[in-house]
Design an enzyme around this catalytic site. Structure first.
Site, PDB file in Angstrom:
ATOM      1  N   GLY A  40      -5.431 -83.212 -19.349  1.00 52.47           N
ATOM      2  CA  GLY A  40      -5.307 -81.813 -19.773  1.00 52.47           C
ATOM      3  C   GLY A  40      -6.367 -81.047 -19.019  1.00 52.47           C
ATOM      4  O   GLY A  40      -7.547 -81.164 -19.321  1.00 52.47           O
ATOM      5  N   HIS A  41      -5.965 -80.329 -17.987  1.00 51.62           N
ATOM      6  CA  HIS A  41      -6.911 -79.630 -17.112  1.00 51.62           C
ATOM      7  C   HIS A  41      -6.759 -78.120 -17.306  1.00 51.62           C
ATOM      8  O   HIS A  41      -5.729 -77.551 -16.974  1.00 51.62           O
ATOM      9  CB  HIS A  41      -6.673 -80.020 -15.649  1.00 51.62           C
ATOM     10  CG  HIS A  41      -6.881 -81.487 -15.389  1.00 51.62           C
ATOM     11  ND1 HIS A  41      -6.548 -82.100 -14.204  1.00 51.62           N
ATOM     12  CD2 HIS A  41      -7.419 -82.466 -16.169  1.00 51.62           C
ATOM     13  CE1 HIS A  41      -6.866 -83.386 -14.277  1.00 51.62           C
ATOM     14  NE2 HIS A  41      -7.381 -83.633 -15.450  1.00 51.62           N
TER      15      HIS A  41
ATOM     16  N   GLY B 136     -19.443 -70.551 -17.959  1.00 47.65           N
ATOM     17  CA  GLY B 136     -18.404 -70.022 -18.837  1.00 47.65           C
ATOM     18  C   GLY B 136     -17.071 -70.587 -18.368  1.00 47.65           C
ATOM     19  O   GLY B 136     -16.992 -71.187 -17.287  1.00 47.65           O
TER      20      GLY B 136
ATOM     21  N   GLY C 131      -5.305 -82.153 -28.989  1.00 48.45           N
ATOM     22  CA  GLY C 131      -5.916 -81.293 -30.003  1.00 48.45           C
ATOM     23  C   GLY C 131      -6.960 -82.010 -30.848  1.00 48.45           C
ATOM     24  O   GLY C 131      -7.548 -81.420 -31.765  1.00 48.45           O
ATOM     25  N   ARG C 132      -7.200 -83.297 -30.563  1.00 47.23           N
ATOM     26  CA  ARG C 132      -8.168 -84.055 -31.377  1.00 47.23           C
ATOM     27  C   ARG C 132      -9.584 -83.526 -31.147  1.00 47.23           C
ATOM     28  O   ARG C 132      -9.946 -83.177 -30.024  1.00 47.23           O
ATOM     29  CB  ARG C 132      -8.157 -85.538 -30.973  1.00 47.23           C
ATOM     30  CG  ARG C 132      -6.888 -86.259 -31.341  1.00 47.23           C
ATOM     31  CD  ARG C 132      -6.934 -87.712 -30.912  1.00 47.23           C
ATOM     32  NE  ARG C 132      -6.819 -87.854 -29.458  1.00 47.23           N
ATOM     33  CZ  ARG C 132      -6.854 -89.012 -28.816  1.00 47.23           C
ATOM     34  NH1 ARG C 132      -7.042 -90.139 -29.471  1.00 47.23           N
ATOM     35  NH2 ARG C 132      -6.717 -89.062 -27.504  1.00 47.23           N
TER      36      ARG C 132
ATOM     37  N   ASP D 297     -23.719 -73.181 -20.118  1.00 45.56           N
ATOM     38  CA  ASP D 297     -23.840 -72.099 -21.116  1.00 45.56           C
ATOM     39  C   ASP D 297     -23.770 -72.602 -22.556  1.00 45.56           C
ATOM     40  O   ASP D 297     -24.310 -71.976 -23.472  1.00 45.56           O
ATOM     41  CB  ASP D 297     -22.729 -71.066 -20.883  1.00 45.56           C
ATOM     42  CG  ASP D 297     -21.349 -71.714 -20.894  1.00 45.56           C
ATOM     43  OD1 ASP D 297     -21.097 -72.576 -20.036  1.00 45.56           O
ATOM     44  OD2 ASP D 297     -20.531 -71.393 -21.780  1.00 45.56           O
TER      45      ASP D 297
HETATM   46  P1  GDP Z   1     -10.775 -81.397 -17.552  1.00 40.34           P
HETATM   47  O1  GDP Z   1      -9.846 -82.324 -18.247  1.00 40.34           O
HETATM   48  O2  GDP Z   1     -11.908 -82.123 -16.902  1.00 40.34           O
HETATM   49  O3  GDP Z   1     -10.093 -80.470 -16.603  1.00 40.34           O
HETATM   50  O4  GDP Z   1     -11.442 -80.493 -18.701  1.00 40.34           O
HETATM   51  P2  GDP Z   1     -10.656 -79.787 -19.936  1.00 40.34           P
HETATM   52  O5  GDP Z   1      -9.905 -78.620 -19.429  1.00 40.34           O
HETATM   53  O6  GDP Z   1      -9.935 -80.787 -20.743  1.00 40.34           O
HETATM   54  O7  GDP Z   1     -11.898 -79.347 -20.836  1.00 40.34           O
HETATM   55  C1  GDP Z   1     -12.875 -78.507 -20.352  1.00 40.34           C
HETATM   56  C2  GDP Z   1     -12.947 -77.270 -21.272  1.00 40.34           C
HETATM   57  O8  GDP Z   1     -14.112 -76.552 -20.992  1.00 40.34           O
HETATM   58  C3  GDP Z   1     -11.809 -76.290 -21.040  1.00 40.34           C
HETATM   59  O9  GDP Z   1     -11.526 -75.655 -22.252  1.00 40.34           O
HETATM   60  C4  GDP Z   1     -12.375 -75.312 -20.028  1.00 40.34           C
HETATM   61  O10 GDP Z   1     -11.784 -74.023 -20.119  1.00 40.34           O
HETATM   62  C5  GDP Z   1     -13.814 -75.266 -20.469  1.00 40.34           C
HETATM   63  N1  GDP Z   1     -14.811 -75.041 -19.407  1.00 40.34           N
HETATM   64  C6  GDP Z   1     -14.823 -75.516 -18.132  1.00 40.34           C
HETATM   65  N2  GDP Z   1     -15.971 -75.166 -17.514  1.00 40.34           N
HETATM   66  C7  GDP Z   1     -16.698 -74.463 -18.411  1.00 40.34           C
HETATM   67  C8  GDP Z   1     -18.000 -73.863 -18.388  1.00 40.34           C
HETATM   68  O11 GDP Z   1     -18.732 -73.928 -17.397  1.00 40.34           O
HETATM   69  N3  GDP Z   1     -18.410 -73.241 -19.544  1.00 40.34           N
HETATM   70  C9  GDP Z   1     -17.634 -73.202 -20.663  1.00 40.34           C
HETATM   71  N4  GDP Z   1     -18.117 -72.583 -21.736  1.00 40.34           N
HETATM   72  N5  GDP Z   1     -16.412 -73.744 -20.716  1.00 40.34           N
HETATM   73  C10 GDP Z   1     -15.957 -74.394 -19.604  1.00 40.34           C
HETATM   74  P1  IMO Z   2      -8.593 -85.430 -18.564  1.00 42.23           P
HETATM   75  O1  IMO Z   2      -7.942 -85.595 -17.212  1.00 42.23           O
HETATM   76  C1  IMO Z   2     -10.296 -87.413 -22.046  1.00 42.23           C
HETATM   77  C2  IMO Z   2      -8.494 -91.232 -23.209  1.00 42.23           C
HETATM   78  C3  IMO Z   2      -7.744 -91.303 -24.517  1.00 42.23           C
HETATM   79  C4  IMO Z   2      -7.996 -92.748 -24.894  1.00 42.23           C
HETATM   80  C5  IMO Z   2      -7.958 -93.463 -23.557  1.00 42.23           C
HETATM   81  C6  IMO Z   2      -6.627 -94.106 -23.233  1.00 42.23           C
HETATM   82  O2  IMO Z   2      -8.154 -84.224 -19.298  1.00 42.23           O
HETATM   83  O3  IMO Z   2     -10.075 -85.591 -18.460  1.00 42.23           O
HETATM   84  P2  IMO Z   2      -4.266 -93.132 -22.493  1.00 42.23           P
HETATM   85  O4  IMO Z   2      -3.338 -92.186 -23.194  1.00 42.23           O
HETATM   86  O5  IMO Z   2      -4.710 -92.674 -21.158  1.00 42.23           O
HETATM   87  O6  IMO Z   2      -3.746 -94.534 -22.460  1.00 42.23           O
HETATM   88  O7  IMO Z   2      -5.573 -93.181 -23.451  1.00 42.23           O
HETATM   89  O8  IMO Z   2      -8.261 -92.481 -22.575  1.00 42.23           O
HETATM   90  N1  IMO Z   2      -8.029 -90.184 -22.279  1.00 42.23           N
HETATM   91  C7  IMO Z   2      -8.713 -89.072 -22.014  1.00 42.23           C
HETATM   92  N2  IMO Z   2      -9.861 -88.588 -22.537  1.00 42.23           N
HETATM   93  N3  IMO Z   2      -9.667 -86.739 -21.062  1.00 42.23           N
HETATM   94  C8  IMO Z   2      -8.546 -87.216 -20.501  1.00 42.23           C
HETATM   95  O9  IMO Z   2      -7.973 -86.656 -19.423  1.00 42.23           O
HETATM   96  C9  IMO Z   2      -7.986 -88.414 -21.009  1.00 42.23           C
HETATM   97  N4  IMO Z   2      -6.891 -89.131 -20.715  1.00 42.23           N
HETATM   98  C10 IMO Z   2      -6.936 -90.219 -21.492  1.00 42.23           C
HETATM   99  O10 IMO Z   2      -8.268 -90.400 -25.450  1.00 42.23           O
HETATM  100  O11 IMO Z   2      -9.300 -92.888 -25.399  1.00 42.23           O
HETATM  101 MG    MG Z   3      -9.029 -82.590 -20.150  1.00 39.45          MG
END
Ligand code: GDP
Ligand code: IMO
Ligand code: MG
Length: 429
Positions: free
Chosen positions: A42-43, A417, A304-305, A335
């Site tokens: 989830g990016h 941010g 959503g966990r 931040d």
């Molecule tokens: P990813 O899986 O590594 O791409 O990261 P996620 O998107 O799952 O989680 C990162 C969360 O932090 C998202 O809600 C981003 O919008 C947010 N985020 C990323 N960089 C920053 C930052 O520098 N500051 C804050 N406050 N939020 C950030």
């Molecule tokens: P991004 O790319 C955080 C975790 C799951 C679980 C383990 C195995 O957004 O950083 P899976 O469904 O892959 O077999 O689950 O890996 N997990 C993540 N944790 N960010 C992720 O992706 C994840 N993708 C899988 O929560 O512990």
């Molecule tokens: Mg993610």
């Protein structure tokens, strides 16, 4: 900036903010590539207050005219793939050209059923806490050589023949082992044929495309999903995902030669989080953990966990930086630490009474490690509009320098941010 090949990876347990870093680098990138994992990722990208979460598509999809590639190492859930494209189209944001490898494996409905059934079978104390996206079972089939690849969806007769054979085996497993209902061929085949038709315009020779792009001196960015400590080999097994999430996975997952890579960018969050089960030495179940979860909005972008939160684990980060050969660090979410009187960093572990700075990938050993902290002063000034390193409060600057020193790599970008604009570039792009 010189055109180059970059690999970007997460240095912790995922959700470091890889999506945002890919997006901020985007204007200077020509080709964005996903190389492993699937819709378990989830990016999040936020532009002008508008939020987009990519699960399967590369985070460069918002850039007009750029090439986005889904490499052979990715496991593709077609419905999710098509849904993400449709969502972008509805918002008028399907601006990039998207190509998917015919060799990428397909996550089928039975993989998702098996993922959940296997978790239930493992039960409390042994479950991994997967995302339920069918990732593990799909990679199992890939290595057992009984998987379906994107190319299989494109030929109806072949698909029927293969699926007939596969379902015979899967139905025995589902009914006899897991007490699940059997799946009827048509119930699986009919949508799969539709997926195949819908995928045709996107399927192409991604290996050839990438080699041509590199030959033409394009800037190629391999976008890792999950993160190093979830790597199937180098992570905290069995509490890992089923792919090679470290930089090395970028080569097998795309066909880009090892010798062509210029930089490995490690994305490091200013504190630690983890979703799912498994050891996490700095997890804080009290006030600090709650503070970080609230300030950082630490809830899974896919499930959503609530994410488990704690102080930055430098032992783990140092391990990741070394394992990946990271040249540079992208530090995110600085931040979120604003307002804390003091900030702790885990610089060593106490392992059965002995101090160690060695990160042992074994979950058994890591479970026994207790964090040893150093304490740094915090800052209270709002940093979310800072655009230069010098404009950060001195204590925030010191925190960044501390990370650089202990990780052994320079911090080339700092997130202050979630928005694309809330970024301090120190020469990453
Ligand atoms: P990813 O899986 O590594 O791409 O990261 P996620 O998107 O799952 O989680 C990162 C969360 O932090 C998202 O809600 C981003 O919008 C947010 N985020 C990323 N960089 C920053 C930052 O520098 N500051 C804050 N406050 N939020 C950030
Ligand atoms: P991004 O790319 C955080 C975790 C799951 C679980 C383990 C195995 O957004 O950083 P899976 O469904 O892959 O077999 O689950 O890996 N997990 C993540 N944790 N960010 C992720 O992706 C994840 N993708 C899988 O929560 O512990
Ligand atoms: Mg993610």
């Amino acid at each position: 900036m010189k055109n180059r090949v970059d690999v970007l990876i997460g240095a912790q347990w995922g959700d470091e903010g890889k999506g945002k870093v890919v997006d901020v680098m985007g204007a200077n990138v020509d080709v964005f590539v996903r190389y492993q994992g699937g819709a378990n990722a989830g990016h999040t990208v936020i532009v002008g207050g508008e939020k987009i979460v990519f699960h399967l598509l590369p985070s460069g999809m918002l850039y007009p005219g750029k090439l986005c590639v889904i490499g052979n190492g990715v496991v593709v859930e077609p419905e999710q793939f098509l849904k993400e494209i449709e969502e972008l189209r509805e918002r008028g944001q399907d601006r990039a050209r998207l190509v998917i490898s015919p060799s990428a494996h397909v996550v089928m409905p039975y993989h998702k059923i098996l993922d959940k059934a296997q978790e239930a079978f493992r039960g409390k104390g042994h479950m991994i806490g997967t995302t339920g996206r069918g990732i593990g079972p799909c990679y199992v089939d890939k290595y057992a050589r009984s998987g379906l690849r994107v190319e299989d969806l494109l030929d109806g007769d072949r698909l029927r023949e293969k699926l007939t054979m596969i379902l015979e085996e899967k139905n025995r497993i589902l009914t006899k082992l897991y007490n699940e209902k059997p799946l009827a061929l048509d119930e699986i085949l009919a949508p799969a044929l539709e997926w195949g038709k819908a995928l045709v315009p996107y399927v192409g020779d991604t290996v050839e495309l990438l080699h041509e792009a590199i030959k033409d001196d394009k800037h190629v960015l391999l976008e890792g999903a999950q993160a190093t400590l979830l790597d199937i080999d180098h992570g905290t097994y069995p509490y890992v995902t089923s792919s090679s999430t470290s930089a090395a996975g970028g080569f097998t997952g795309t066909g880009v030669p090892v010798s062509r890579v210029d930089r490995v960018i490690a994305v490091v969050k200013a504190y630690a989080t983890r979703v799912g089960e498994g050891p996490m030495p700095t997890e804080d179940k009290g006030e600090i953990g709650e503070f970080l979860r609230k300030q950082g909005g630490e809830f899974g972008a896919t499930t959503g966990r609530p994410r488990r939160c704690g102080w930055l684990d430098m032992v783990a980060v140092r391990y990741s930086v070394r394992l990946n050969g990271s040249d540079v660090i992208a530090l995110t979410k600085l931040d979120v630490l604003t307002g804390l009187d003091e900030i702790k960093v885990c610089t060593a572990y106490d392992l059965n009474g002995a101090k160690t700075t060695h990160f042992n990938g074994s979950s058994y050993v890591l479970e026994e490690c207790r964090p040893i902290y150093e304490t740094l002063p915090g800052w209270s000034e709002d940093i979310s509009n800072c655009t230069t390193f010098e404009s950060l409060p001195e204590k925030a600057q010191n925190y960044v320098r501390y990370i650089e020193k202990h990780a052994g790599a320079p911090v080339k970008v700092i997130g202050v941010g979630a928005d694309r604009n809330q970024t301090i570039n120190r020469g990453l792009y």
